[in-house]
Design a protein around this motif. Structure first.
Motif, PDB file in Angstrom:
ATOM      1  N   VAL A   5      -6.711   6.694   0.684  1.00  0.00           N
ATOM      2  CA  VAL A   5      -6.543   5.245   0.559  1.00  0.00           C
ATOM      3  C   VAL A   5      -5.957   4.908  -0.810  1.00  0.00           C
ATOM      4  N   ARG A   6      -6.534   5.465  -1.856  1.00  0.00           N
ATOM      5  CA  ARG A   6      -6.053   5.188  -3.209  1.00  0.00           C
ATOM      6  C   ARG A   6      -4.602   5.663  -3.404  1.00  0.00           C
ATOM      7  N   GLU A   7      -4.292   6.848  -2.900  1.00  0.00           N
ATOM      8  CA  GLU A   7      -2.935   7.381  -3.036  1.00  0.00           C
ATOM      9  C   GLU A   7      -1.925   6.527  -2.278  1.00  0.00           C
ATOM     10  N   HIS A   8      -2.256   6.151  -1.053  1.00  0.00           N
ATOM     11  CA  HIS A   8      -1.343   5.346  -0.245  1.00  0.00           C
ATOM     12  C   HIS A   8      -1.192   3.940  -0.815  1.00  0.00           C
ATOM     13  N   LEU A   9      -2.259   3.376  -1.348  1.00  0.00           N
ATOM     14  CA  LEU A   9      -2.175   2.049  -1.958  1.00  0.00           C
ATOM     15  C   LEU A   9      -1.253   2.088  -3.174  1.00  0.00           C
ATOM     16  N   ALA A  10      -1.408   3.105  -4.010  1.00  0.00           N
ATOM     17  CA  ALA A  10      -0.541   3.234  -5.184  1.00  0.00           C
ATOM     18  C   ALA A  10       0.914   3.410  -4.763  1.00  0.00           C
ATOM     19  N   ALA A  11       1.153   4.226  -3.749  1.00  0.00           N
ATOM     20  CA  ALA A  11       2.517   4.457  -3.276  1.00  0.00           C
ATOM     21  C   ALA A  11       3.120   3.175  -2.701  1.00  0.00           C
ATOM     22  N   SER A  12       2.332   2.414  -1.966  1.00  0.00           N
ATOM     23  CA  SER A  12       2.826   1.178  -1.373  1.00  0.00           C
ATOM     24  C   SER A  12       3.122   0.135  -2.449  1.00  0.00           C
ATOM     25  N   CYS A  13       2.270   0.043  -3.445  1.00  0.00           N
ATOM     26  CA  CYS A  13       2.517  -0.895  -4.544  1.00  0.00           C
ATOM     27  C   CYS A  13       3.801  -0.520  -5.269  1.00  0.00           C
ATOM     28  N   GLN A  14       3.996   0.770  -5.479  1.00  0.00           N
ATOM     29  CA  GLN A  14       5.220   1.241  -6.132  1.00  0.00           C
ATOM     30  C   GLN A  14       6.440   0.921  -5.274  1.00  0.00           C
ATOM     31  N   ARG A  15       6.298   1.104  -3.978  1.00  0.00           N
ATOM     32  CA  ARG A  15       7.413   0.848  -3.052  1.00  0.00           C
ATOM     33  C   ARG A  15       7.890  -0.593  -3.140  1.00  0.00           C
TER      34      ARG A  15
ATOM     35  N   GLU B 161       6.098 -13.294  -1.803  1.00  0.00           N
ATOM     36  CA  GLU B 161       5.034 -14.111  -1.235  1.00  0.00           C
ATOM     37  C   GLU B 161       4.117 -13.348  -0.289  1.00  0.00           C
ATOM     38  N   PHE B 162       4.661 -12.409   0.470  1.00  0.00           N
ATOM     39  CA  PHE B 162       3.890 -11.724   1.505  1.00  0.00           C
ATOM     40  C   PHE B 162       3.604 -10.264   1.153  1.00  0.00           C
ATOM     41  N   LEU B 163       3.721  -9.908  -0.100  1.00  0.00           N
ATOM     42  CA  LEU B 163       3.570  -8.505  -0.484  1.00  0.00           C
ATOM     43  C   LEU B 163       2.203  -7.929  -0.144  1.00  0.00           C
ATOM     44  N   LEU B 164       1.146  -8.699  -0.333  1.00  0.00           N
ATOM     45  CA  LEU B 164      -0.190  -8.168  -0.049  1.00  0.00           C
ATOM     46  C   LEU B 164      -0.296  -7.763   1.420  1.00  0.00           C
ATOM     47  N   ILE B 165       0.226  -8.565   2.315  1.00  0.00           N
ATOM     48  CA  ILE B 165       0.196  -8.246   3.745  1.00  0.00           C
ATOM     49  C   ILE B 165       1.028  -7.000   4.025  1.00  0.00           C
ATOM     50  N   LEU B 166       2.213  -6.944   3.433  1.00  0.00           N
ATOM     51  CA  LEU B 166       3.076  -5.782   3.649  1.00  0.00           C
ATOM     52  C   LEU B 166       2.450  -4.507   3.105  1.00  0.00           C
ATOM     53  N   ILE B 167       1.831  -4.606   1.945  1.00  0.00           N
ATOM     54  CA  ILE B 167       1.171  -3.437   1.347  1.00  0.00           C
ATOM     55  C   ILE B 167       0.032  -2.974   2.239  1.00  0.00           C
ATOM     56  N   GLU B 168      -0.794  -3.903   2.716  1.00  0.00           N
ATOM     57  CA  GLU B 168      -1.918  -3.518   3.577  1.00  0.00           C
ATOM     58  C   GLU B 168      -1.427  -2.863   4.863  1.00  0.00           C
ATOM     59  N   ARG B 169      -0.421  -3.426   5.479  1.00  0.00           N
ATOM     60  CA  ARG B 169       0.123  -2.829   6.708  1.00  0.00           C
ATOM     61  C   ARG B 169       0.679  -1.434   6.449  1.00  0.00           C
ATOM     62  N   ASP B 170       1.372  -1.288   5.322  1.00  0.00           N
ATOM     63  CA  ASP B 170       1.947   0.001   4.971  1.00  0.00           C
ATOM     64  C   ASP B 170       0.864   1.050   4.770  1.00  0.00           C
ATOM     65  N   VAL B 171      -0.200   0.694   4.053  1.00  0.00           N
ATOM     66  CA  VAL B 171      -1.296   1.641   3.810  1.00  0.00           C
ATOM     67  C   VAL B 171      -1.977   2.017   5.122  1.00  0.00           C
ATOM     68  N   ARG B 172      -2.273   1.031   5.956  1.00  0.00           N
ATOM     69  CA  ARG B 172      -2.937   1.324   7.235  1.00  0.00           C
ATOM     70  C   ARG B 172      -2.053   2.194   8.133  1.00  0.00           C
ATOM     71  N   ARG B 173      -0.730   1.948   8.119  1.00  0.00           N
ATOM     72  CA  ARG B 173       0.184   2.779   8.900  1.00  0.00           C
ATOM     73  C   ARG B 173       0.176   4.211   8.386  1.00  0.00           C
ATOM     74  N   ARG B 174       0.212   4.376   7.079  1.00  0.00           N
ATOM     75  CA  ARG B 174       0.189   5.725   6.495  1.00  0.00           C
ATOM     76  C   ARG B 174      -1.119   6.437   6.821  1.00  0.00           C
ATOM     77  N   LEU B 175      -2.230   5.705   6.766  1.00  0.00           N
ATOM     78  CA  LEU B 175      -3.534   6.321   7.059  1.00  0.00           C
ATOM     79  C   LEU B 175      -3.648   6.741   8.516  1.00  0.00           C
ATOM     80  N   SER B 176      -2.992   5.989   9.402  1.00  0.00           N
ATOM     81  CA  SER B 176      -3.069   6.335  10.823  1.00  0.00           C
ATOM     82  C   SER B 176      -2.164   7.501  11.180  1.00  0.00           C
ATOM     83  N   GLY B 177      -1.286   7.866  10.242  1.00  0.00           N
ATOM     84  CA  GLY B 177      -0.385   8.999  10.479  1.00  0.00           C
ATOM     85  C   GLY B 177       0.847   8.619  11.257  1.00  0.00           C
ATOM     86  N   ALA B 178       1.050   7.325  11.458  1.00  0.00           N
ATOM     87  CA  ALA B 178       2.224   6.872  12.219  1.00  0.00           C
ATOM     88  C   ALA B 178       3.497   6.962  11.397  1.00  0.00           C
TER      89      ALA B 178
END
Length: 83
Positions: free
Chosen positions: A48-58, A66-83
């Protein structure tokens, strides 16, 4: 962070305006939500920490923020699911 750029070199043409992105508090709340889903699994928490850092960097240089928090959360959850 709010960055406002004044008029460009062309007379009367406004420059780009960058609005504020997610705050540290908002990112902390997102981290807490994502860690709660880990149920205490140290490997999952580390991921979670690694993916969050990577998404913030991205999204660090995104022009529209305006919508970065939503995009970051979706990105992290997608990475965690392996999709």
């Amino acid at each position: 962070m709010v960055v406002r750029v004044g008029p460009s070199s062309r007379a009367g043409a406004p420059g780009p305006v960058r609005s504020a992105g997610p705050t540290e508090a908002q990112l902390g709340q997102l981290l807490a939500r994502l860690l709660a889903d880990a149920n205490g699994d140290p490997a999952h928490e580390r991921a979670v920490r690694e993916h969050l850092a990577a998404s913030c960097q991205r999204y660090a240089t995104a022009r529209v923020r305006e919508f970065l928090l939503i995009l970051i959360e979706r990105d992290v959850r997608r990475r965690l699911s392996g999709a």
